[in-house]
Write an enzyme that holds these catalytic residues in place. Structure first.
Site, PDB file in Angstrom:
ATOM      1  N   GLN A 131       0.842  -1.193   0.000  1.00  0.00           N
ATOM      2  CA  GLN A 131       0.000   0.000   0.000  1.00  0.00           C
ATOM      3  C   GLN A 131       0.883   1.251   0.000  1.00  0.00           C
ATOM      4  O   GLN A 131       1.612   1.506   0.959  1.00  0.00           O
ATOM      5  CB  GLN A 131      -0.895  -0.002   1.240  1.00  0.00           C
ATOM      6  N   SER A 134       0.762   6.508   2.776  1.00  0.00           N
ATOM      7  CA  SER A 134       1.375   7.496   3.663  1.00  0.00           C
ATOM      8  C   SER A 134       2.640   8.095   3.062  1.00  0.00           C
ATOM      9  O   SER A 134       3.363   7.448   2.297  1.00  0.00           O
ATOM     10  CB  SER A 134       1.723   6.846   5.006  1.00  0.00           C
ATOM     11  N   SER A 167       4.450  -1.592   4.362  1.00  0.00           N
ATOM     12  CA  SER A 167       4.641  -3.003   4.704  1.00  0.00           C
ATOM     13  C   SER A 167       4.760  -3.831   3.429  1.00  0.00           C
ATOM     14  O   SER A 167       4.012  -3.616   2.467  1.00  0.00           O
ATOM     15  CB  SER A 167       3.458  -3.521   5.537  1.00  0.00           C
ATOM     16  N   GLU A 250      -9.199  -1.892   5.573  1.00  0.00           N
ATOM     17  CA  GLU A 250      -7.953  -2.091   6.302  1.00  0.00           C
ATOM     18  C   GLU A 250      -8.203  -2.164   7.804  1.00  0.00           C
ATOM     19  O   GLU A 250      -7.645  -3.014   8.505  1.00  0.00           O
ATOM     20  CB  GLU A 250      -6.984  -0.955   5.987  1.00  0.00           C
ATOM     21  N   GLU A 383      -5.347   8.639  17.205  1.00  0.00           N
ATOM     22  CA  GLU A 383      -5.934   9.968  17.299  1.00  0.00           C
ATOM     23  C   GLU A 383      -6.904  10.228  16.144  1.00  0.00           C
ATOM     24  O   GLU A 383      -8.010  10.763  16.338  1.00  0.00           O
ATOM     25  CB  GLU A 383      -4.824  11.029  17.315  1.00  0.00           C
TER      26      GLU A 383
END
Length: 413
Positions: A131, A134, A167, A250, A383
């Site tokens: 993926q 980020s 990952s 996910e 968060e």
């Protein structure tokens, strides 16, 4: 309408025509598509391909795509028959990103050609997925991503940028990728979703060594990576909506995985408690009881969530499951270290390795304690997930967002 009896019959037919063989050890494959490593691996892949073609891979998928178009709940019937026969599985822990994130997104947004190209080798494990979401400056605020995709004369897209915390990038054949295709609109509206070929010469994968000493994560640099428009999922500029499908799946995949009672992190500490009475104290007993009950509640909540999935795609409830998963893992692993005393501080191996999977229960207490720290970051920080639960589950007022209607190019960075 196919029922449980019909699925048992189909499964037994599969077993009769393709007698299963025991799979080789996970270390015998490198996670990449390529020639089989042994006759046993060949037989294993033949069986998995036949299972997919028979519609018994994920039975709720459409016919021709590994399924039979029947309720998801009937998958348990197939799995029970295959387990009793000792049939090999597709090593789901190793290909979890493909199964839990890429596949449902491709099914919902992919073209027929994309579904037929990608889903079969994804499910059999012949092609591993990662993926590329980020970025160093866009983690919690993922929509602020800066990786650019520019289209050349209505043809291929050329991608440049950097991704992080990826990952299995060192094993992957394909990646799900979101990139900015329009900087003149607000950040959520200028994103497009692609399938990226990880063997492209413009893709560079570098290991990120973690507190465990290993590097299961990576940073990925994309330099002039060419992606054909046929590898775009969804409409141009609609990538955020497509990505939300991935993210919801996910969180369910991480926080709502199917476990037996005392499965997961609570298992090792419970066994230590029973086998090592000399380590027990009243305070540790009370804490273990509380965490055991919470782990069981989380397990049953996961079962309920999976039953709800029969009716459609996962919603924001998965954020709550993933929140609980992270908190429980960290509390349980902390308790285990305290219970074991000095030996709990030991850690077996700081060797720099690039593993194929995360093994929480097969390693020692020190590994579990260190690795669980990442649970509140990966798959969405706790968060951010608290915000999702507050706004989309509890209906509380949204946080003020001053950048909501500002063009991405005008945002302060």
């Amino acid at each position: 309408m196919r029922d449980a009896a019909e699925l048992r019959r189909l499964t037994r037919e599969l077993l009769a025509t393709h007698p299963p063989t025991r799979p080789p050890s996970p270390s015998s494959t490198d996670g990449l598509a390529g020639p089989p490593h042994s006759s046993a691996e060949t037989a294993r892949l033949d069986f998995l391909r036949a299972r997919f073609d028979a519609g018994l891979a994920w039975v709720h998928f459409p016919e021709g795509l590994g399924g039979l178009g029947v309720p998801r709940s009937l998958q348990a019937v197939v799995d029970a028959e295959l387990a009793a026969a000792g049939a090999p599985d597709n090593d789901p822990r190793r290909i979890g990103i493909g199964l839990g994130m890429a596949a449902p997104t491709i099914l919902q947004y992919g073209t027929e050609e994309q579904k037929r190209r990608f889903l079969r080798p994804l499910w059999t494990g012949e092609e591993v997925w990662c993926q590329l979401f980020s970025e160093p400056g866009a983690g919690s605020d993922l929509a602020a991503l800066g990786t650019r995709a520019v289209r050349e004369d209505g043809g291929d897209w050329v991608v440049d940028g950097q991704k992080v915390w990826t990952s299995s990038a060192h094993l992957a054949r394909w990646a799900i990728l979101i990139a900015r295709t329009d900087s003149d609109v607000p950040k959520h509206r200028g994103i497009t979703y692609f399938v990226c070929d990880m063997t492209d010469p413009g893709v560079e994968v570098r290991p990120l060594r973690q507190i465990t000493g290993e590097a299961e994560f990576n940073e990925v640099f994309l330099t002039g990576v060419r992606i054909p428009d046929t590898h775009r999922l969804g409409a141009i500029g609609d990538g955020w909506r497509v990505a939300r499908t991935t993210l919801n799946n996910e969180r369910v995949a991480i926080g709502g995985m199917r476990l037996p009672r005392e499965g997961g992190m609570i298992g090792p500490v419970s066994r230590t408690w029973r086998e090592r009475p000399e380590l027990r104290t009243h305070d540790l007993h009370q804490r273990l009881l509380r965490l055991w009950v919470e782990a069981e509640v989380a397990r049953l909540a996961g079962e309920r969530l999976r039953q709800q999935l029969v009716a459609g795609q996962p919603g924001p409830e998965g954020a709550g499951m993933k929140l609980g998963f992270a908190r429980l893992n960290q509390e349980i692993s902390g308790l285990e270290v305290e219970l074991r005393g000095e030996e709990g501080l030991l850690y077996d191996d700081w060797t720099m390795r690039r593993p194929e999977l995360v093994d929480f229960t097969g390693r020692d207490a020190g590994y579990r304690y260190l690795r669980s720290k990442g649970n509140s970051i990966e798959g969405g920080t706790s968060e951010v997930l608290l915000n999702i639960v507050a706004e989309r589950v509890l209906g509380l007022p949204a946080e003020p967002r001053t950048d909501k209607d500002v063009a991405w190019k005008d945002l302060a960075r």
